[in-house]
Design an enzyme around this catalytic site. Sequence first.
Site, PDB file in Angstrom:
ATOM      1  CG  HIS A 121      -2.004  -1.094   1.211  1.00 11.85           C
ATOM      2  ND1 HIS A 121      -3.031  -1.293   2.303  1.00 11.85           N
ATOM      3  CD2 HIS A 121      -2.145  -2.081   0.099  1.00 11.85           C
ATOM      4  CE1 HIS A 121      -3.597  -2.330   1.946  1.00 11.85           C
ATOM      5  NE2 HIS A 121      -3.181  -2.895   0.802  1.00 11.85           N
ATOM      6  CD  GLU A 171     -14.426   3.902  -0.079  1.00  7.85           C
ATOM      7  OE1 GLU A 171     -15.004   3.551   0.631  1.00  7.85           O
ATOM      8  OE2 GLU A 171     -14.147   5.238  -0.270  1.00  7.85           O
ATOM      9  CE1 TYR A 192     -13.708  11.410  -0.226  1.00  9.57           C
ATOM     10  CE2 TYR A 192     -11.631  12.446   0.354  1.00  9.57           C
ATOM     11  CZ  TYR A 192     -12.681  12.417  -0.230  1.00  9.57           C
ATOM     12  OH  TYR A 192     -12.951  13.643  -1.015  1.00  9.57           O
TER      13      TYR A 192
END
Length: 373
Positions: free
Chosen positions: A151, A244, A254
Site C-alpha cells: 500500500h 471506491e 473518507y
Amino acid sequence: MPICKHLILASSLLLTSAGSMASQTFSSDQADFRLETVAQDLEHPWSLAFLPDGSSLVTERAGRLRVIRGGQLVDKPVGGLPELVVSGQGGLLDVLLHPDFEKNQTLFLSYAHQNRNGMTTRVARAILDGNQLTEVEVIFEALPRSGTSRHFAGRMEFDREGNLYVSVGDRGEMDRAQDTEDDAGGVHRITTDGHPAPDNPFLDDSGVNDSFFTFGNRNIQGMTIHPETGEIWSHEHGPRGGDEINIIRAGTNYGWPEITYGIDYSGLPITSETEKKGMAQPLHYWDPSIAPSGMAFYTGELFPQWQGDLFVGALKMRKLVRLELEDGKVTGEEDLLTGLGERIRDVRMGPDGALWLLTDSPRGKVYRMVPVQ
C-alpha cells in the site's frame, strides 16, 4: 453509496487473426474497437506519460524508466533515477510531467524508498535531458517509515492551479489512515517545490500535517482531473469488497477503516459501519472488489460516443470498466476486455484520441484502443 441504476454489459472477443495481438477486435455496447500493441516485454509497467514530441515515458515497477519513440521501445532505460527499493508492491511507480514541461523539461516520479528505519513513499523532481535525468531532488517523503511492503499508493495529479496531489497508502496498517500526524492513508497537496500548498485545509490545525488534503484513504491507485469541473477524482482499493471512487475534496475524511463496504481478507468484518457522521460516502463502489488501478476520462474524437465517460482498469478482475456519468453520478457500467485476460495497471487518455493501457505482468504491454475501421 450504491447507484440506483447499475447496468453491467459484458464485452465479447473476436479474433480476426489467431496469435496476432494487433488484430484483436472487441465489441462493446457502444463501439467496436481493436487493440494495437505499442510495446511489450516490460517488467510490471506502472505508469505512462506522453511527451510533447510524440514519444512516451513508461515506468517499470522493477526500477526502470523507459522511452517509447517512433512506435519502438528504446532498449536503454533513462539514466539518473533516484535511489529506490523494489519490494512487494513497491518500486518505481508514477511518472507525471510538469504542467510547463515543454518549457522546463521537468517531471515527477513517485517510488518506494528504504533506509534503516524502514520503507516509505517518496516523490522526486527531475529534469529530463535526452535519455538522462538531471537535477534530481526529493521533494516529498511520507513519514513515519515502516517495515511493510504494501500500500505505497503513489498516484499523482496536478490541479489547474499547478498544485501536485500525491496519494500515500495506509501501508497495510489500517489505523494509520485516521492518524493525521502520520502521512500514511491520505492525499497530500504540495507545490512543485514540495512545500504544502498555500491554501491547504489543515494549515492552522496543529494536529494535522500541513501537506494533508484528505485522509482516511486506504490505497489510491487511480487519480485524474475532471475535464470540465477541474476536480480531482480518485479510486482506491478496498479489502474484500469496498473499492471506491471518490471526488477529492479539501479536508474530507473518507472513513477508512472506520467505515467500509468491504470485509477483511480473513472473511471477518473490519467494522459494522458503512456510514458515519463526518465521513464521506463514495461516489461509487464495487463489491466484490475489482482491484482498480489507473483511471481516465475519455475526451478524444475517435470514440465520440464515449465522450465524458470514465475508464477504470482492474487488476484482480482483469478488465477495463467504462462508467457512464450524469450530473456527477454513475448511471451505467460496462465491462470491457474481459476476454483479454490481462491485469490492467494504468489507463491514459492519449493526445492522439486513443485510450492507452498498461498491463501488469513480468512481460507487460502497452496497448492503444482504436476504432475498428
